[in-house]
Enzyme design. Structure first.
Site, PDB file in Angstrom:
ATOM      1  N   CYS A   1     -34.504 -54.630  35.574  1.00 44.19           N
ATOM      2  CA  CYS A   1     -35.836 -54.179  36.020  1.00 44.19           C
ATOM      3  C   CYS A   1     -36.849 -54.578  34.966  1.00 44.19           C
ATOM      4  CB  CYS A   1     -35.855 -52.676  36.272  1.00 44.19           C
ATOM      5  SG  CYS A   1     -35.964 -51.684  34.770  1.00 44.19           S
TER       6      CYS A   1
ATOM      7  N   CYS B   1     -27.460 -47.442  35.688  1.00 42.22           N
ATOM      8  CA  CYS B   1     -28.861 -47.261  35.328  1.00 42.22           C
ATOM      9  C   CYS B   1     -29.684 -46.826  36.540  1.00 42.22           C
ATOM     10  CB  CYS B   1     -29.445 -48.554  34.753  1.00 42.22           C
ATOM     11  SG  CYS B   1     -31.176 -48.328  34.339  1.00 42.22           S
TER      12      CYS B   1
ATOM     13  N   CYS C   1     -34.733 -54.038  28.747  1.00 43.60           N
ATOM     14  CA  CYS C   1     -33.781 -53.552  27.739  1.00 43.60           C
ATOM     15  C   CYS C   1     -33.004 -54.673  27.057  1.00 43.60           C
ATOM     16  CB  CYS C   1     -32.811 -52.558  28.363  1.00 43.60           C
ATOM     17  SG  CYS C   1     -33.630 -51.097  29.010  1.00 43.60           S
TER      18      CYS C   1
ATOM     19  N   CYS D   1     -28.818 -56.564  30.273  1.00 38.96           N
ATOM     20  CA  CYS D   1     -28.800 -55.104  30.131  1.00 38.96           C
ATOM     21  C   CYS D   1     -27.731 -54.526  31.058  1.00 38.96           C
ATOM     22  CB  CYS D   1     -30.164 -54.538  30.484  1.00 38.96           C
ATOM     23  SG  CYS D   1     -30.457 -54.569  32.263  1.00 38.96           S
TER      24      CYS D   1
ATOM     25  N   ARG E   1     -35.805 -43.631  17.707  1.00 40.48           N
ATOM     26  CA  ARG E   1     -34.466 -43.975  18.215  1.00 40.48           C
ATOM     27  C   ARG E   1     -33.614 -44.586  17.111  1.00 40.48           C
ATOM     28  NH1 ARG E   1     -34.421 -44.553  23.862  1.00 40.48           N
ATOM     29  NH2 ARG E   1     -35.950 -43.136  24.749  1.00 40.48           N
TER      30      ARG E   1
ATOM     31  N   LYS F   1     -39.351 -47.099  18.045  1.00 40.03           N
ATOM     32  CA  LYS F   1     -38.224 -47.936  17.602  1.00 40.03           C
ATOM     33  C   LYS F   1     -38.527 -48.674  16.297  1.00 40.03           C
ATOM     34  CE  LYS F   1     -36.453 -48.389  22.245  1.00 40.03           C
ATOM     35  NZ  LYS F   1     -36.067 -49.269  23.356  1.00 40.03           N
TER      36      LYS F   1
ATOM     37  N   ARG G   1     -25.208 -41.818  24.361  1.00 42.74           N
ATOM     38  CA  ARG G   1     -25.513 -42.887  23.392  1.00 42.74           C
ATOM     39  C   ARG G   1     -25.326 -42.349  21.972  1.00 42.74           C
ATOM     40  NH1 ARG G   1     -31.258 -45.200  24.413  1.00 42.74           N
ATOM     41  NH2 ARG G   1     -30.279 -46.142  26.224  1.00 42.74           N
TER      42      ARG G   1
ATOM     43  N   LYS H   1     -40.939 -42.912  23.375  1.00 47.78           N
ATOM     44  CA  LYS H   1     -39.907 -43.392  22.449  1.00 47.78           C
ATOM     45  C   LYS H   1     -40.527 -44.206  21.312  1.00 47.78           C
ATOM     46  CE  LYS H   1     -37.710 -45.609  25.762  1.00 47.78           C
ATOM     47  NZ  LYS H   1     -37.001 -46.575  26.630  1.00 47.78           N
TER      48      LYS H   1
END
Ligand code: SRM
Ligand code: SF4
Length: 588
Positions: free
Chosen positions: A498, A459, A502, A453, A159, A233, A90, A231
């Site tokens: 899931c 994934c 995302c 996503c 991120r 954001k 990424r 994480k």
């Protein structure tokens, strides 16, 4: 335990961290020697296509995920072969802006070292999929040659910082973009591990590597050895466009402009989408607006908020480690008080603002300086070539002649931005020749307002198809809409493979999250411009059940909706669902 502000962390306030029970990731970070682990050995090891020990956790901090091709998993298991390991990379691209020469380099790397596609993400950047270990360093070095990198794109730190990419905003965009880049730079990890491991730079002399934690803290002045609990954001939005879904971020900066001057930001804290099925202590949450700050203080405010999460976030249970839970556990008033204490000054009262959409405006638009933009639809962010739509080739040709820049949107689309008048005809011809204009313009509003996503096959967490299935599912919903007489109205539909969310499905008007192959949870009643969470509506159901439920809703929406009424609002007014007032009520 001392914090980086020099003061003691007030453990009497922090109720959540029996230090003896820290999650395994905390130990991995402490023992990693600032994100080095055994990565050098792992990359050299030819026995496995994967990584050694816990190195797969450390690569995340360098923007790299170890994955395996899930389409091949069972077959390889049967043949007693190791999984078909490959890597996702990424790129860090604050605000989603890149130059055409950078696009060309990424395009070349995708063709030579990855799966011949570029994936535009829901956080305005690029992902490569299918990179084999032997090509990993070369790909990272190629990205670096284009003056981009992947540092901090994943892992327990800040991120990619998002910013509304609209070129039409002219001076406001450049001020906003400047602030987003500054925040992004400021919150980067300082460890040189990335440079040493992937770029072959000389290791910096650091004395005894085994020095006790305290002695090494200055190597990572903001984060320390354990980085963040989870994480983190950040996004910057410019009303009336909430294309970055500012309320779903740990920190959302909402631009307040006076004329062409960006005077400052309202700041929202505690947003996040991730949740876990059957774990009601987890939930999506929208950020709370806590006040206004002048423009030049965004970096300082972001840093202090990050330090609160660093010091008080839950490091025992990663499921409830995001800042949204820290805020709900310790209270918003406490959080604001702690922030102001750390800042040494008080936020002003939040200024009025108003959002109208969270979507991209497709097609041609013009900027005040006379340059043009073309916003094109990229279905679920996948830039690739097919017989019907040679998009990757078309965009390569555009990048070769385009003197402006390219901007990835948080809806996984792309803006060919700031095209001078004299270049427009050539670029327009290329976009048309490669059917990119047609692919943008012939799509329904519903499709253009939707996203999915990545999901299978890359994934590792997906439970059901998303990117590969959503287009076909939408075709069925479009047919249903036509059948019941609904015109082509925009409805925000988002699918995730899931519960992690995302594609931000929990703020969609209709959201889906995968439970098992072919089975989804359905969420209903989110706000059209990201202002309200959706509520769980159906659990673990297949396509036919979903369509059965959607049919009467769409039918009634076609005939009973009020002037300008959005589908999410209608679903509530018509009694199909009730509004979620706050995240912790999501599971009620
Ligand atoms: Fe995500 C994990 C893909 C945006 C919440 N996400 C993953 C991983 C890395 C799976 C993994 O951990 O093994 C996925 C890699 C799939 C692949 O093969 O590429 C993945 N997330 C993506 C992307 C590519 C989806 C897309 O279709 O564009 C997005 C990349 C963003 C970027 O450029 O940085 C992406 N992920 C998001 C968002 C949306 C956003 O940030 O605005 C969210 C919801 C917001 C949030 O964070 O709350 C999101 N991803 C998660 C979570 C759940 C986090 C949580 O708080 O519980 C996970 C799992 C985890 O962290 O444990 C996850
Ligand atoms: Fe993977 Fe789940 Fe994120 Fe989709 S929502 S990319 S399936 S982690």
């Amino acid at each position: 335990m001392a914090n980086s502000d020099g003061g003691e962390v007030d453990r009497s306030v922090d109720r959540s961290q029996p230090l003896e029970k820290l999650s395994e990731n905390e130990t991995i970070k402490v023992e990693s020697d600032y994100l080095r682990g055994t990565l050098v050995e792992s990359l050299e090891d030819r026995v496995t296509g994967g990584l050694l020990g816990n190195d797969h956790e450390l690569t995340k901090f360098h923007g790299i995920y170890l994955q395996d091709d899930r389409d091949l998993r069972d077959e390889r298991r049967r043949k007693k072969l190791e999984p078909a390991y490959e890597f996702m990379i990424r790129v860090r691209l604050p605000g989603g802006v890149c130059r055409p020469d950078q696009w060309l380099k990424l395009d070349e790397l995708a063709l030579t070292h990855a799966n011949r596609t570029l994936r535009l993400t829901t956080r305005q950047t690029f992902q490569f999929h299918g990179v084999l270990k032997r090509n990993l360093k070369a790909t990272i070095q190629g990205i670096h040659e284009s003056l981009l990198d992947t540092i901090g794109a994943c892992g327990d730190g800040n991120r990619g910082v998002m910013a509304t990419p609209l070129p039409e905003l002219g001076p406001i965009h450049s001020q906003l973009y400047g602030a987003a880049k500054q925040v992004s730079e400021h919150l980067l990890p300082r460890s040189r591990a990335f440079h040493e491991i992937f770029l072959d730079e000389e290791p910096v002399y650091r004395g005894d590597k085994q020095a006790p934690a305290e002695e090494g803290e200055d190597l990572e002045p903001l984060y320390g050895r354990t980085y963040l609990p989870r994480k983190f954001k950040i996004a910057f939005a410019v009303p009336p466009n909430n294309d970055v879904d500012v309320f779903t971020q740990d920190i959302g900066f909402i631009a307040i402009a006076e004329g062409e001057e960006l005077v400052g930001f309202n700041v929202a804290v505690g947003g996040g989408m991730g949740r876990t099925d059957n774990e009601p202590i987890t939930y999506p949450r929208l950020g709370d607006v806590i006040g206004f700050l002048p423009r030049d203080r965004a970096v300082e405010v972001a840093e202090k908020i990050v330090t609160i999460q660093r010091d008080y976030g839950n490091r025992v249970d990663r499921k409830v480690a995001r800042m949204k839970y820290t805020i709900d556990r310790l209270g918003l008033d406490w959080f604001v008080g702690e922030l102001q204490k750390r800042l040494g000054w008080e936020l002003e009262e939040a200024r009025p603002f108003h959002f109208e959409t969270s979507q991209d405006a497709f097609g041609w638009s013009e900027n005040a300086d006379g340059t043009h933009n073309y916003t094109l639809f990229v279905e679920n962010g996948r830039v690739k070539d097919t017989d019907e739509l040679p998009m990757m080739t078309g965009l390569r040709k555009v990048a070769k002649v385009h003197p402006g820049d390219l901007r990835v949107t948080a809806n996984q689309n792309l803006i060919v931005a700031r095209i001078p008048e004299e270049a427009r005809a050539e670029i327009e011809a290329l976009l048309e020749e490669h059917r990119i204009v047609e692919a943008t313009e012939r799509r329904t509003h519903m499709r253009r307002h939707s996203m999915a996503c990545v999901g299978f096959p890359t994934c590792g967490l997906s439970m059901a198809e998303s990117e590969r299935y959503f287009p076909e599912f939408l075709t069925k919903v479009e047919a249903l809409a036509t059948e019941v007489g609904l015109d082509d109205v925009p409805i925000v539909m988002r699918m995730s493979g899931c519960n992690n969310g995302c594609s931000r499905p929990y703020v969609a008007e209709v959201g889906f999250s995968g439970r098992a192959p072919g089975k989804y949870n359905v969420y209903l009643g989110g706000g059209f411009h990201g202002e309200r969470l959706a509520r769980p509506y159906l659990e673990n159901v297949g396509e036919s059940t979903i369509l059965e439920h959607l049919r009467p809703m769409l039918e009634r929406y076609a005939t009973e909706r009020e002037e300008g009424e959005r589908f999410g609002d209608f679903a509530i007014r018509a009694g199909y669902t009730t509004p979620v007032e706050k995240g912790s009520d999501f599971n009620d």
